[in-house]
Write an enzyme that holds these catalytic residues in place. Structure first.
Site, PDB file in Angstrom:
ATOM      1  CE  LYS A  89      11.641  13.483 -97.626  1.00  0.00           C
ATOM      2  NZ  LYS A  89      11.179  12.162 -97.108  1.00  0.00           N
ATOM      3  CD  GLU A 111      17.257  17.203-104.457  1.00  0.00           C
ATOM      4  OE1 GLU A 111      17.534  18.412-104.520  1.00  0.00           O
ATOM      5  OE2 GLU A 111      17.147  16.583-103.385  1.00  0.00           O
ATOM      6  CB  SER A 377      10.056   9.571 -90.281  1.00  0.00           C
ATOM      7  OG  SER A 377       9.961   8.333 -90.958  1.00  0.00           O
TER       8      SER A 377
HETATM    9  C1  PLP Z   1      11.988  11.054 -96.913  1.00  0.00           C
HETATM   10  C2  PLP Z   1      11.599  10.216 -95.768  1.00  0.00           C
HETATM   11  C3  PLP Z   1      12.558   9.579 -94.942  1.00  0.00           C
HETATM   12  C4  PLP Z   1      14.025   9.596 -95.237  1.00  0.00           C
HETATM   13  O1  PLP Z   1      14.626  10.857 -95.214  1.00  0.00           O
HETATM   14  P1  PLP Z   1      15.600  11.279 -94.036  1.00  0.00           P
HETATM   15  O2  PLP Z   1      16.213  12.534 -94.536  1.00  0.00           O
HETATM   16  O3  PLP Z   1      16.579  10.188 -93.811  1.00  0.00           O
HETATM   17  O4  PLP Z   1      14.752  11.493 -92.838  1.00  0.00           O
HETATM   18  C5  PLP Z   1      12.118   8.882 -93.835  1.00  0.00           C
HETATM   19  N1  PLP Z   1      10.809   8.775 -93.544  1.00  0.00           N
HETATM   20  C6  PLP Z   1       9.855   9.352 -94.309  1.00  0.00           C
HETATM   21  C7  PLP Z   1       8.428   9.186 -93.925  1.00  0.00           C
HETATM   22  C8  PLP Z   1      10.218  10.097 -95.440  1.00  0.00           C
HETATM   23  O5  PLP Z   1       9.250  10.658 -96.195  1.00  0.00           O
END
Ligand code: PLP
Length: 393
Positions: A89, A111, A377
């Protein structure tokens, strides 16, 4: 076939800017300026310097040896979990704070649901010394106390949204209202590839650093910048869009998006949007969303807060409808088990969101030798409570 946004702000049938009249000047200012600002050489230099020295990029592309042996394919993990603040993010919030500065904005609003995007936004506001207001549903504030404390420690003001279901949807409404009332000095940082045009395109450009790096790393490690498969989990879809971006026109690369099946797609406790959803308008753009027959948004469920969202970004809706990418879902239990497996076979505790992408490997059939990239992610520290409760550690 064009998989990217057209000059009208659409991806095929999806996208656009469905916004109240009073928001038009803000969104229009952004639309007219975002590509010019992002394309500027000075902006690029500043963006990449921060990604390198503040976020810690490039994030490694790690060949997971033991998982590779288990699945009979070369499993590469794109390590977004190693970024500052622990997930992808931050790539987007760094990009948007620099853009806000170029637009002369002094105040940032956002938000947040689980608080991850709120923390990433509060972080870059501290970094650049901008005022930060984060809207969060009253119920989420109670559920996510550690992230609320982080935001406050970072200097952000956390405002409780007390209307409706007191969760993400209501926080979004409050943020929109704030933006309408403060059009001149305020920028609204949206955290995924959702919202009115140009947000989905802008956020995907900032996140596209993930696939840009991956291509270079694949050349170094395999001699070929095109893997056989690319996998990523989808909430709104920003890590997946970043992971897919530079592979979208490589038609030989199979793109697989993994949604949160929750307790199972037929149980009423699911967030598998492409499976359960229909076309409609959510958060300012036309996409696919979970809704009742008369168009009310259905409350989603997932064990992972980041995937607990009733829609997907419009570009994902287009990739789904054109079948350029495959959309599948895995259940809460499958994801938690995959998280445990990755932890015990690679020594990496993944975020439960990312564990959804890993879980799909169980169902894939490999001949041997295929190159598979999975977007990791985020890291799982934030999810220890959930892992502990589930496995009884
Ligand atoms: C917020 C988040 C997501 C989901 O958000 P996307 O916009 O779909 O990427 C996925 N993995 C992690 C670790 C997150 O913090």
């Amino acid at each position: 076939m064009n998989y990217f946004v057209n000059e009208k702000g659409y991806y095929g049938d999806f996208g656009g800017a469905y916004i109240p009249e009073m928001l038009y000047p803000n969104v229009e200012e952004l639309r007219q300026n975002y590509l010019k600002i992002i394309g500027d050489a000075e902006f690029q230099k500043e963006f990449h310097a921060l990604l390198k020295d503040y976020v810690g990029r490039p994030s490694p592309l790690y060949l997971a040896k033991r998982l590779s042996e288990k699945y009979n394919a070369n499993i590469f993990l794109k390590r977004e979990d190693l970024n500052h603040t622990g997930a992808h993010k931050i790539n987007n919030t760094i990009g948007q704070i620099l853009l806000a500065e170029k637009l002369g904005k002094k105040r940032i609003i956002a938000e947040t649901g689980a608080g991850q995007h709120g923390v990433a936004t509060a972080t870059v506001c501290a970094l650049r010394g901008l005022e930060c207001v984060v809207y969060m549903g009253e119920i989420d504030i109670q559920r996510q106390a550690p992230n609320v404390a982080r935001m406050k420690m970072l200097g952000a003001k956390v405002v409780s949204a007390v209307s409706g279901s007191k969760t993400l949807k209501d926080a979004t409404n409050e943020a929109m209202r704030d933006w309408i009332n403060n059009p001149v000095d305020t920028h609204y940082i949206i955290g995924s590839v959702v919202g009115p045009h140009p947000y989905p395109d802008m956020v995907s450009i900032f996140q596209s650093i993930i696939s840009e790096e991956t291509k270079k790393q694949l050349i170094e490690q395999t001699g070929n910048d095109q893997p056989d498969y690319v996998l990523a989990c989808v909430g709104g879809g920003s890590n997946a869009m970043g992971m897919f971006y530079h592979f979208i026109n490589d038609e030989n690369v199979k793109l697989i998006a993994i949604e949160a099946g929750g307790k199972g797609v037929d149980t009423g406790f699911s967030a598998a949007t492409t499976f359960l959803g229909k076309e409609g308008v959510l958060h300012g753009s036309r996409s696919i969303l979970m809704q009742t027959a008369d168009g009310q948004v259905v409350e989603p469920h997932s064990v992972s807060a980041g995937l607990d969202y009733p829609g997907i970004g419009p570009q994902h809706a287009h990739l789904f409808k054109t079948t350029r990418a495959e959309y599948v879902s895995v259940t809460d239990d499958q994801a938690l088990n995959a998280g445990l497996l990755c932890t015990q076979m690679e020594g990496i505790i993944p975020a439960i969101e990312s564990a959804h992408a890993l879980a799909h490997l169980e169902r894939m059939k490999f001949k041997g030798g295929e190159n598979v990239v999975v977007c990791l992610s985020g890291r799982g520290d934030k999810d220890m409570d959930t892992y502990m409760k589930h496995f009884g550690f």
